[in-house]
Scaffold this motif. Sequence first.
Motif, PDB file in Angstrom:
ATOM      1  N   ALA A   1       5.876   7.436   3.415  1.00 40.83           N
ATOM      2  CA  ALA A   1       4.834   6.487   3.043  1.00 40.83           C
ATOM      3  C   ALA A   1       5.150   5.916   1.665  1.00 40.83           C
ATOM      4  CB  ALA A   1       3.469   7.165   3.040  1.00 40.83           C
ATOM      5  N   PHE A   2       4.770   4.678   1.441  1.00 39.05           N
ATOM      6  CA  PHE A   2       5.047   4.070   0.136  1.00 39.05           C
ATOM      7  C   PHE A   2       4.089   2.915  -0.114  1.00 39.05           C
ATOM      8  CE2 PHE A   2       7.800   2.140   3.317  1.00 39.05           C
ATOM      9  CZ  PHE A   2       7.595   0.786   3.138  1.00 39.05           C
ATOM     10  N   ARG A   3       3.946   2.603  -1.361  1.00 40.18           N
ATOM     11  CA  ARG A   3       3.207   1.421  -1.795  1.00 40.18           C
ATOM     12  C   ARG A   3       4.210   0.388  -2.293  1.00 40.18           C
ATOM     13  NH1 ARG A   3      -1.680   4.401  -5.195  1.00 40.18           N
ATOM     14  NH2 ARG A   3      -2.645   5.429  -3.406  1.00 40.18           N
ATOM     15  N   PHE A   4       3.796  -0.858  -2.302  1.00 40.73           N
ATOM     16  CA  PHE A   4       4.750  -1.891  -2.678  1.00 40.73           C
ATOM     17  C   PHE A   4       4.017  -3.099  -3.242  1.00 40.73           C
ATOM     18  CE2 PHE A   4       3.653  -2.453   1.770  1.00 40.73           C
ATOM     19  CZ  PHE A   4       3.395  -3.818   1.880  1.00 40.73           C
ATOM     20  N   ASP A   5       4.752  -3.921  -3.944  1.00 39.02           N
ATOM     21  CA  ASP A   5       4.274  -5.225  -4.397  1.00 39.02           C
ATOM     22  C   ASP A   5       5.478  -6.128  -4.600  1.00 39.02           C
ATOM     23  OD1 ASP A   5       5.411  -4.341  -6.729  1.00 39.02           O
ATOM     24  OD2 ASP A   5       3.545  -4.027  -7.792  1.00 39.02           O
ATOM     25  N   GLY A   6       5.220  -7.382  -4.881  1.00 36.46           N
ATOM     26  CA  GLY A   6       6.308  -8.342  -5.032  1.00 36.46           C
ATOM     27  C   GLY A   6       5.804  -9.625  -5.640  1.00 36.46           C
ATOM     28  N   LEU A   7       6.674 -10.628  -5.694  1.00 35.39           N
ATOM     29  CA  LEU A   7       6.331 -11.900  -6.310  1.00 35.39           C
ATOM     30  C   LEU A   7       5.230 -12.600  -5.530  1.00 35.39           C
ATOM     31  CD1 LEU A   7       7.110 -13.765  -8.647  1.00 35.39           C
ATOM     32  CD2 LEU A   7       8.724 -14.907  -7.113  1.00 35.39           C
TER      33      LEU A   7
END
Length: 646
Positions: free
Chosen positions: A197-203
């Motif tokens: 499991a992971f969290r993420f973000d981006g432009l």
Amino acid sequence: MTSYSLEHGGALIPWMRVNQMRCTTDGGRTSAHNAVLFNDTRATERRRYYRRRRHSLVREEAVVADGHWDSDRRMLCFKACRVALPVPSSAPAVQEHGCGIRMSFWFPAVWTMRERSIVSGMLWNSTNAGSGLIHGVITASSIDDQISSTNLSDVKYSYNATVLGEARKHYLEISKGKKVTGSYSFPDFNCTVSDFAFRFDGLDIWSGEAYPVTIGSVMLASERLAADDAFFQHTVAVEDKEPGLLNVSYTIRYTAPPDNWVRPTNTLNYSVDYEKRKISAEGVYDPNRGILCMVGCKEHNGSTDCQTLVTVQFASLDSKAQGHGTGVISSLRDKTDRLFFEKVDFTSYGMYSSQVFEAVSRMDMESVLLLASTTLSCVFIILQILHTKRNLEAAAATSITMLTVVTMGYLAPLALNSEALFPSRRSQYYDFYYSTSRRLEMNEVMMRAPTLIAFVLQLRLLQLAWSGRRTSTVSERTVLWICLPLYALGGALAAIIHGINARAMSGDPSMISMGEGPATIWEDLVSYVGLVLDGFLLPQVILNAALGGSRARAISPWFYIGGTMVRVAPHVYDVVRAHLYKPSMYSSHLYASPRGDLFSMAWEVVIPCGAVLLALLLFMQQRLEGTASLPSQRRRSGGYEMVSNI
């Protein structure tokens, strides 16, 4: 009590929420009573609303239902009646408007990529009495498809062979030419569920999270410990086999700007209403390369696009890079298709389970170091108090400015309650992975008590120095004339440097907010105050220089040498920590925190050298004073002098 999405003829209609449920048993028959609300508001917003207000005060469609549990078919069967809302609290009974609505709910035994509801249901009209609210047969699916307290051990997952074939084809294209080199290891069955499991973000993504539903034949969307146990038991079945691709399924939720939104290029300050999106995906995972490749269905604004490709490159378990790796969400449709969207790159963050356990152990050790250093400070202050009482001249020759700086250094953590941040930083590891926050936190009283004792002792020392000042305050004024402008200039430089760094970060559109983020102006000023405390001996050195030959041995070696070591030790530890421990997304900063002092490769050298230099200067000043005053003391102690016979 949960929220449901409703569908009729392929179209999504208003949301439904089971607001209350009450069950009774009479003679082996289980009866159930509930209240159901219908509204256009999304389930998450309704959930927040009902947490604040446990009863309905808005005008909306609602029904009350009575029914029973059918043990043979394993279904809840209801007969429902419409009611008018709001209902006054003084009303003796609920006014019924129609009782021709029927409801049934059951627990699906098989999950698929399109159907992952813990509870499913159906609504229909048995007569015309319920017309106006229910038209035809309506299907209901629970929205919360991952509830940590739900046991899904009896639920089977059915993969879509077509989707898996498509995902495998894209995986072969991505992995072509990528050879496995070195001894890198990626998450596999020897890890925990949390490592996948992971969290993420981006432009173009504000935030998101991805969690596995199944890996292989193991159902993971269930109670965490049970999922880990099933995951571990599966190791026995695969340990003798050649490792290959694993079938996986994920649920991905994230927020993104509206479709066709273009990022402004002529301004750095803009606002956008991000929209919530969800992707249910299936595919393959290569534990040798750490490549996850899935094809899924993206739900957005009531429509579903099942031509969405999600690829993730996991970071190695022993990698020094922060986070879980990088990924891409892209469309498999032709660019001329109205559902086509440009690919979205994202960076995943979080910590592997091994990093979590290592970080918590390190935080325990840092807590012990923090307590030990503060306790030693109390001992050194007590020795200085005893030294001052034994030497009457010491109080008059002690710098009030130095004692005030040290006293404020102990007061600030108590006034700002900065120790309260320690357990919250520790709990963030367990909040994300195990939902057992504060399980290992150290008692806050134990963290704060030595600082409070040191503050009280420092006040006593300051009182002794103030009351023992018999000489003129001219020398202390000289210290203030030198130190205050110097401290003010340093604070101004810290604020200017912060402004330059903040402008540089805001001008880079590729900057992604991860972890604790850039330091605020307050945090930079606090770091500068830490620098002032590291040089706490500066006012005493200046006072000794101003007093000249009349100075006394005012400061005990225990106080200035021990105090210097206490201030230097965190910088030395930070150097050791940087070489022994790999950086993580949430690094432990209990004992040597960059937010509470200046910690960098340059300052790690400058600050200890400066602190040691001040201690040496003070040592030489007090030693020279003792040597210079020795002849005069001998003259005062003797009544006669020997005369030479020559």
